[in-house]
Design a protein around this motif. Structure first.
Motif, PDB file in Angstrom:
ATOM      1  N   THR A 113      31.150   3.073  -7.835  1.00  0.00           N
ATOM      2  CA  THR A 113      32.249   2.677  -7.847  1.00  0.00           C
ATOM      3  C   THR A 113      32.259   1.513  -6.673  1.00  0.00           C
ATOM      4  OG1 THR A 113      33.037   5.201  -8.156  1.00  0.00           O
ATOM      5  CG2 THR A 113      34.473   3.747  -6.442  1.00  0.00           C
ATOM      6  N   THR A 114      31.618   1.573  -5.606  1.00  0.00           N
ATOM      7  CA  THR A 114      31.479   0.425  -4.612  1.00  0.00           C
ATOM      8  C   THR A 114      30.958  -0.828  -5.365  1.00  0.00           C
ATOM      9  OG1 THR A 114      30.911   2.009  -3.172  1.00  0.00           O
ATOM     10  CG2 THR A 114      30.448  -0.272  -2.541  1.00  0.00           C
ATOM     11  N   GLU A 147      34.168  -1.908  -7.489  1.00  0.00           N
ATOM     12  CA  GLU A 147      35.078  -2.351  -6.688  1.00  0.00           C
ATOM     13  C   GLU A 147      34.690  -4.008  -6.107  1.00  0.00           C
ATOM     14  OE1 GLU A 147      35.742   0.726  -3.845  1.00  0.00           O
ATOM     15  OE2 GLU A 147      36.943   1.669  -5.045  1.00  0.00           O
ATOM     16  N   THR A 148      33.740  -4.058  -5.724  1.00  0.00           N
ATOM     17  CA  THR A 148      33.116  -5.381  -5.206  1.00  0.00           C
ATOM     18  C   THR A 148      33.185  -6.378  -6.270  1.00  0.00           C
ATOM     19  OG1 THR A 148      31.636  -4.270  -3.686  1.00  0.00           O
ATOM     20  CG2 THR A 148      31.251  -6.654  -4.169  1.00  0.00           C
ATOM     21  N   LYS A 180      35.626  -6.870  -8.498  1.00  0.00           N
ATOM     22  CA  LYS A 180      36.900  -7.219  -8.584  1.00  0.00           C
ATOM     23  C   LYS A 180      37.471  -7.615  -7.391  1.00  0.00           C
ATOM     24  CE  LYS A 180      37.354  -3.220 -11.799  1.00  0.00           C
ATOM     25  NZ  LYS A 180      38.080  -1.590 -11.745  1.00  0.00           N
ATOM     26  N   GLY A 233      32.477  -5.854   0.280  1.00  0.00           N
ATOM     27  CA  GLY A 233      32.012  -4.950  -0.718  1.00  0.00           C
ATOM     28  C   GLY A 233      30.521  -4.969  -0.976  1.00  0.00           C
TER      29      GLY A 233
END
Length: 234
Positions: free
Chosen positions: A112-113, A116-117, A119, A129
């Motif tokens: 997930t991390t 997200e990074t 994006k 991130g």
């Protein structure tokens, strides 16, 4: 090989880490199956009827019965074909709970991390991130030390559930490293994981199902370009 009377069919998409996770489990178990590539822009009736709730791949169909979600499918494979080596999940209840905990960490925190990074819109968001992503890999490094007990794999002497869970991300880690010039599994920060990456990647059962990295890079670049074009037109 699947036992007599066992019919296995996997609905998947070649560039999905979750599909790769299931293919790794089937490969290490030595199970034969029919693979059906799905067009996720035009999903088949079989996929929609097999997974009507999420309408996603992977779906494993065993003797006409669908099983959904990659981690659940891998557990199912291990239980349904328990007589086939290697056993992916430990027999001991505590050890089994431990690997399930770390498998959840891989999907809920590390992956997930990392996504997200990818994006991140600003340089500040990207830096923060990446810091969190590197920290997640370092936490997984500690988990490897705890679970492997000094042996080659998360599962000890043989590949286990966590090897399959993290192994499903391996091609995509390599593709991201190639695209961005960033070493996510760096020997200076995560020496145990770096060695594991080399060891796991050289196994025949891994090579049999691992997608081509350059093809993944091209696929990711194309998707990114299309997304950028769509944003520019809005």
């Amino acid at each position: 090989m699947a036992g007599g009377g066992d019919e296995l069919k996997l609905l998947g998409m070649w560039a999905s880490p979750f599909v790769l996770r299931v293919r790794l489990a089937l490969s290490f178990k030595g199970l034969s199956y029919k693979y059906v590539e799905e067009d996720l822009r035009n999903k088949s009736d079989l996929l929609l009827s097999s997974n009507p709730t999420n309408k996603k791949v992977p779906v494993l169909i065993h003797n006409g019965k669908p099983i959904c979600e990659s981690q659940i499918i891998v557990q199912y494979i291990d239980e349904a074909f328990s007589s086939t080596s290697p056993a992916l999940l430990p027999a001991d209840p505590y050890e089994r709970s431990l690997v399930r905990f770390w498998a959840a960490f891989i999907d809920d925190k590390l992956l997930t991390t990392w996504l997200e990074t990818s994006k991140a819109k600003t340089e500040e968001e990207k830096v923060e991130g990446l810091k969190e992503t590197f920290a997640a890999f370092e936490t997984l490094e500690a988990a490897f030390k705890e679970c492997s007990m000094g042996k080659p794999f998360f599962g000890g002497d043989s590949v286990g559930y966590l090897d399959i869970t993290f192994g499903g991300l391996l091609a995509f880690v390599h593709a991201a490293e190639a695209r961005h010039g960033i070493r996510f599994v760096d020997a200076s920060r995560c020496p145990l994981l770096a060695n594991w990456v080399e060891r796991f990647g050289e196994l025949d059962a891994t090579k049999a199902v691992m997608p081509d990295i350059s093809r993944l890079v091209d696929y990711a670049n194309t998707r990114e370009a299309k997304a950028a074009a769509a944003d520019a037109s809005n």
